[in-house]
Write an enzyme that holds these catalytic residues in place. Structure first.
Site, PDB file in Angstrom:
ATOM      1  N   CYS A   1      12.282  53.476   5.657  1.00 27.75           N
ATOM      2  CA  CYS A   1      12.978  54.256   6.810  1.00 27.75           C
ATOM      3  C   CYS A   1      14.507  54.239   6.789  1.00 27.75           C
ATOM      4  O   CYS A   1      14.807  53.645   7.982  1.00 27.75           O
ATOM      5  CB  CYS A   1      12.381  53.989   8.213  1.00 27.75           C
TER       6      CYS A   1
ATOM      7  N   GLU B   1      10.962  59.874   3.259  1.00 28.05           N
ATOM      8  CA  GLU B   1      10.742  58.971   1.994  1.00 28.05           C
ATOM      9  C   GLU B   1      10.787  59.544   1.012  1.00 28.05           C
ATOM     10  O   GLU B   1      10.753  60.740   0.702  1.00 28.05           O
ATOM     11  CB  GLU B   1       9.098  58.303   2.494  1.00 28.05           C
TER      12      GLU B   1
END
Length: 252
Positions: free
Chosen positions: A19, A122
């Site tokens: 993240c 992502e």
């Protein structure tokens, strides 16, 4: 700077590249309404928020009832740190070990914050290309990432407030791209998460579970996102209207 073994001691070495990009594009009035917070923040859409940048957070100060917007550096610098270098390795805090690691064990009990977002990214390796995907709640709704913060004073007296994003096991929507995902705090848990008087970890433990995959969606976006110096709308191929919706005004 710390050596590899020292980063591991602090429980942060294995958090690299989890993240490390997200998005915030809603205007301040809507943020203020949704989070019930006051304070000045920079008002511009940001589609590619990257580590060590200044980011918007929401917190409650001890002894005060009002939620406050605060701009902090992404990458937590513990109050006891010798210098700022540790902040490049504290972008995330693992929920499973957060109560035992020196950098996070005090903030998880006394210095929690919310980090407003309307999407996180992502990547999937596709041959020589890293394809980014955007993950959203609902149809691009505003949500809050779980954050921890701390305050550090430099040798010359400069006060720097900084933060980390908590991570948890990936849900089924994220799992084929990464085994971790950021913790998303449900709105009905904002009060308890922000309350500095709640310092029993068992009270907040359930907030740290993976968010329901059925309440999220994902889609591929432009590989221009891979350049953290680019932050405008042009880096992302959106499928949804970015003007006005029932959820509030987006910046353009």
């Amino acid at each position: 700077m710390c050596a590899v073994g020292e980063w591991d001691h602090y429980g942060i070495w294995d958090n690299k590249l989890v993240c490390n990009r997200y998005r915030l594009t809603y205007a301040k009035p809507y943020l203020a309404e949704r989070f019930g917070a006051v304070g000045e923040i920079e008002e511009r859409p940001r589609y590619n928020i990257a580590p060590t940048q200044q980011i918007v957070t929401v917190r409650k100060e001890e002894g005060k009832k009002t939620r406050k917007f605060t701009t902090m550096r992404w990458g937590l610098i513990p109050s006891w740190a010798k210098d700022m270098s540790i902040g490049t390795q504290t972008l995330n805090a693992r929920s499973e070990t957060v109560t035992t690691k020196p950098a996070f064990r005090d903030p998880i009990l006394r210095k929690r914050c919310l980090i407003p977002s309307d999407g996180f990214y992502e990547w999937q390796k596709m041959g020589s290309v890293k394809q980014p995907y955007c993950f959203e709640v609902g149809e691009g709704e505003l949500f809050a990432l779980a954050g921890l913060w701390d305050q550090w004073e430099s040798p010359d007296g400069q006060i720097i407030e900084s933060c980390s994003i908590l991570t948890t096991a990936a849900n089924s929507l994220v799992a084929d791209l990464h085994d971790r995902m950021p913790v998303i705090v449900p709105p009905d848990k904002y009060d308890v998460w922000l309350d500095p008087d709640v310092n029993d970890f068992n009270v907040i433990r359930d907030i740290l579970r993976p968010y329901d995959a059925n309440l999220m969606r994902r889609y591929p976006v432009s590989t221009k996102l891979n350049n953290d110096g680019r932050c405008g709308l042009g880096i992302v191929n959106f499928r949804i209207d970015k003007s006005v919706s029932s959820r509030g005004q987006r910046l353009s």
